[in-house]
Design a protein around this motif. Structure first.
Motif, PDB file in Angstrom:
ATOM      1  N   ARG A   1      75.575  66.645  19.315  1.00  0.00           N
ATOM      2  CA  ARG A   1      76.400  65.908  20.273  1.00  0.00           C
ATOM      3  C   ARG A   1      75.961  66.200  21.707  1.00  0.00           C
ATOM      4  NH1 ARG A   1      82.208  66.641  18.705  1.00  0.00           N
ATOM      5  NH2 ARG A   1      81.499  65.185  17.087  1.00  0.00           N
ATOM      6  N   VAL A   2      75.609  67.454  21.990  1.00  0.00           N
ATOM      7  CA  VAL A   2      75.111  67.802  23.325  1.00  0.00           C
ATOM      8  C   VAL A   2      73.810  67.061  23.609  1.00  0.00           C
ATOM      9  CG1 VAL A   2      74.150  69.665  24.723  1.00  0.00           C
ATOM     10  CG2 VAL A   2      76.241  70.050  23.414  1.00  0.00           C
ATOM     11  N   ALA A   3      72.920  66.987  22.623  1.00  0.00           N
ATOM     12  CA  ALA A   3      71.646  66.304  22.820  1.00  0.00           C
ATOM     13  C   ALA A   3      71.851  64.815  23.068  1.00  0.00           C
ATOM     14  CB  ALA A   3      70.747  66.520  21.604  1.00  0.00           C
ATOM     15  N   ALA A   4      72.713  64.174  22.278  1.00  0.00           N
ATOM     16  CA  ALA A   4      72.967  62.743  22.460  1.00  0.00           C
ATOM     17  C   ALA A   4      73.593  62.465  23.821  1.00  0.00           C
ATOM     18  CB  ALA A   4      73.869  62.226  21.346  1.00  0.00           C
ATOM     19  N   THR A   5      74.518  63.309  24.231  1.00  0.00           N
ATOM     20  CA  THR A   5      75.151  63.129  25.541  1.00  0.00           C
ATOM     21  C   THR A   5      74.154  63.335  26.664  1.00  0.00           C
ATOM     22  OG1 THR A   5      77.234  63.930  24.596  1.00  0.00           O
ATOM     23  CG2 THR A   5      77.084  63.853  26.986  1.00  0.00           C
ATOM     24  N   ALA A   6      73.235  64.295  26.499  1.00  0.00           N
ATOM     25  CA  ALA A   6      72.210  64.532  27.516  1.00  0.00           C
ATOM     26  C   ALA A   6      71.281  63.332  27.647  1.00  0.00           C
ATOM     27  CB  ALA A   6      71.414  65.788  27.174  1.00  0.00           C
ATOM     28  N   VAL A   7      70.938  62.708  26.524  1.00  0.00           N
ATOM     29  CA  VAL A   7      70.097  61.503  26.572  1.00  0.00           C
ATOM     30  C   VAL A   7      70.798  60.406  27.358  1.00  0.00           C
ATOM     31  CG1 VAL A   7      69.123  59.634  25.179  1.00  0.00           C
ATOM     32  CG2 VAL A   7      68.821  62.009  24.467  1.00  0.00           C
TER      33      VAL A   7
ATOM     34  N   ALA B   1      73.115  60.798  29.645  1.00  0.00           N
ATOM     35  CA  ALA B   1      73.195  61.194  31.055  1.00  0.00           C
ATOM     36  C   ALA B   1      71.879  60.925  31.773  1.00  0.00           C
ATOM     37  CB  ALA B   1      73.566  62.670  31.160  1.00  0.00           C
ATOM     38  N   ALA B   2      70.761  61.025  31.058  1.00  0.00           N
ATOM     39  CA  ALA B   2      69.465  60.745  31.671  1.00  0.00           C
ATOM     40  C   ALA B   2      69.177  59.252  31.723  1.00  0.00           C
ATOM     41  CB  ALA B   2      68.356  61.460  30.885  1.00  0.00           C
ATOM     42  N   ALA B   3      69.648  58.506  30.730  1.00  0.00           N
ATOM     43  CA  ALA B   3      69.338  57.076  30.663  1.00  0.00           C
ATOM     44  C   ALA B   3      70.199  56.244  31.598  1.00  0.00           C
ATOM     45  CB  ALA B   3      69.510  56.581  29.232  1.00  0.00           C
ATOM     46  N   LEU B   4      71.448  56.639  31.785  1.00  0.00           N
ATOM     47  CA  LEU B   4      72.355  55.820  32.593  1.00  0.00           C
ATOM     48  C   LEU B   4      71.829  55.580  34.012  1.00  0.00           C
ATOM     49  CD1 LEU B   4      74.984  54.309  32.996  1.00  0.00           C
ATOM     50  CD2 LEU B   4      76.125  56.493  33.412  1.00  0.00           C
ATOM     51  N   PRO B   5      71.360  56.606  34.754  1.00  0.00           N
ATOM     52  CA  PRO B   5      70.854  56.321  36.105  1.00  0.00           C
ATOM     53  C   PRO B   5      69.637  55.397  36.113  1.00  0.00           C
ATOM     54  CG  PRO B   5      71.256  58.680  35.814  1.00  0.00           C
ATOM     55  CD  PRO B   5      71.350  58.049  34.463  1.00  0.00           C
ATOM     56  N   VAL B   6      68.819  55.455  35.060  1.00  0.00           N
ATOM     57  CA  VAL B   6      67.621  54.615  35.011  1.00  0.00           C
ATOM     58  C   VAL B   6      68.003  53.137  34.952  1.00  0.00           C
ATOM     59  CG1 VAL B   6      65.588  54.015  33.641  1.00  0.00           C
ATOM     60  CG2 VAL B   6      66.222  56.418  33.947  1.00  0.00           C
TER      61      VAL B   6
END
Length: 359
Positions: free
Chosen positions: A73-79, A81-86
């Motif tokens: 779940r931490v890994a999916a949330t981190a992805v 968090a990185a994709a949203l600004p892009v």
């Protein structure tokens, strides 16, 4: 166990990821020009990279709605968090496209507009997924974001109509005042006056290629971009007051019903983010230009160098004021209209026809 968000959310994420990847890959393979800026196009390598990133982000968005181990779940949330600004950055020019369409000037680039719309849709879906992931990591309900004692599963209860606090309304009003200098100068030009060293004749000549609707509005003293700004002001006021939470009486079929909270929030977040970023850049650019840090480019349309600097500053204050005003009012609206999970129905005992609801 916290209830899962509605099933359409992960399905929408997967559908968006597949569509985005297919469109970007097709553009890259066929060599279709997709403008990143008016002068620069997306290179094919960047399009393939975005396509792959969209697929990964879509999978992560669907995964956070599923039962996962903590690390997954931490890994999916981190992805997310990185994709949203892009993808949010790709949608920043959405307000510019909307103003262009409202003015009747047509579409400068169909692929550019399609790319911006895809980015905006992705940003909306990924923001929902990121919110879900963060809520679950904090041990809160994925649907309402609250830490309620019951397991959820009951219907969502929505608060009644409300008005933003006086502090929020005052701050939003001050931000919206940033529109006044920019709108005032444009109104002076459309009414036949001179401002910032530019005559009304020069201004009308520079906009001679505008659409018939824009020229008709200008003939009665209304600039089409000012009219678009007024629409943003109305949206901001609706987010701040009670009448933005319930459809008015004159609305057919839905009069008196609750306004779906995403209906005003999605355009407010999307347009507000783009306007705030663009306006902030203009304010910084105008300030650096006035201080001599940046060279003064040639002044078009009869502007003096000082007049052009002032107009850039006025535009920055208008766009930033509208953008931050929308974001502030949207934040208040989201908090005031946030639903809560009702307790699940009590267990039922007894045979058919003799059911007894336990307290």
């Amino acid at each position: 166990m916290t209830p899962r968000p509605p099933a359409p959310v992960p399905r929408a994420a997967v559908a968006w990821g597949l569509l985005y990847a297919a469109v970007q890959s097709a553009w890259a393979v066929t060599g279709t020009t997709v403008p990143l800026t008016p002068e620069v196009a997306y290179p094919p390598a960047a399009q393939f990279l975005l396509a792959a990133f969209a697929l990964v982000a879509a999978v992560a968005c669907a995964a956070v709605t599923r039962p996962l181990r903590h690390r997954a779940r931490v890994a999916a949330t981190a992805v997310l968090a990185a994709a949203l600004p892009v993808f949010a950055a790709g949608a920043l020019s959405l307000p510019v496209h909307l103003v262009t369409l409202l003015s009747g000037a047509g579409v400068e680039s169909a692929t550019g507009l399609a790319c911006v719309l895809l980015d905006a849709a992705g940003a909306a879906v990924l923001a929902h997924g990121l919110t879900t992931g963060l809520r679950r990591l904090r041990g809160r309900c994925a649907r309402c974001g609250r830490a309620h004692p019951h397991a959820g599963g009951g219907p969502l209860t929505h608060p009644g109509p409300s008005t933003a606090t006086r502090r929020t309304r005052t701050a939003a009003a001050l931000l919206l005042c940033g529109v006044l200098p920019w709108a005032g100068v444009k109104t002076i030009w459309t009414l036949g006056g001179d401002a910032l060293g530019v005559t009304a004749e020069r201004w009308h000549a520079a906009n001679a290629g505008a659409s018939g609707a824009a020229r008709a509005l200008a003939s009665v003293g209304v600039d089409v971009t000012v009219l678009a700004a007024l629409l943003a002001v109305v949206l901001t006021l609706g987010l701040l007051h009670r009448w933005g939470t319930v459809f008015p009486r004159w609305t057919p079929l839905v009069a008196g019903q609750r306004v779906p909270r995403t209906l005003p929030l999605v355009p407010a977040w999307a347009v507000g983010t783009g306007l705030a970023a663009y306006g902030s850049l203009l304010v910084v650019y105008a300030s650096l230009r006035a201080l001599g840090v940046l060279p003064s480019a040639a002044s078009p349309d009869g502007f003096t160098r000082a007049g052009l600097t002032w107009m850039i500053l006025f535009g920055g204050l208008a766009f930033a004021g509208l953008g931050y005003g929308l974001l502030l009012s949207a934040r208040s609206y989201a908090a005031r209209t946030r639903p809560a999970c009702a307790p699940p129905p009590a267990p039922v005992a007894g045979g058919p026809g003799r059911a007894v609801v336990r307290p």
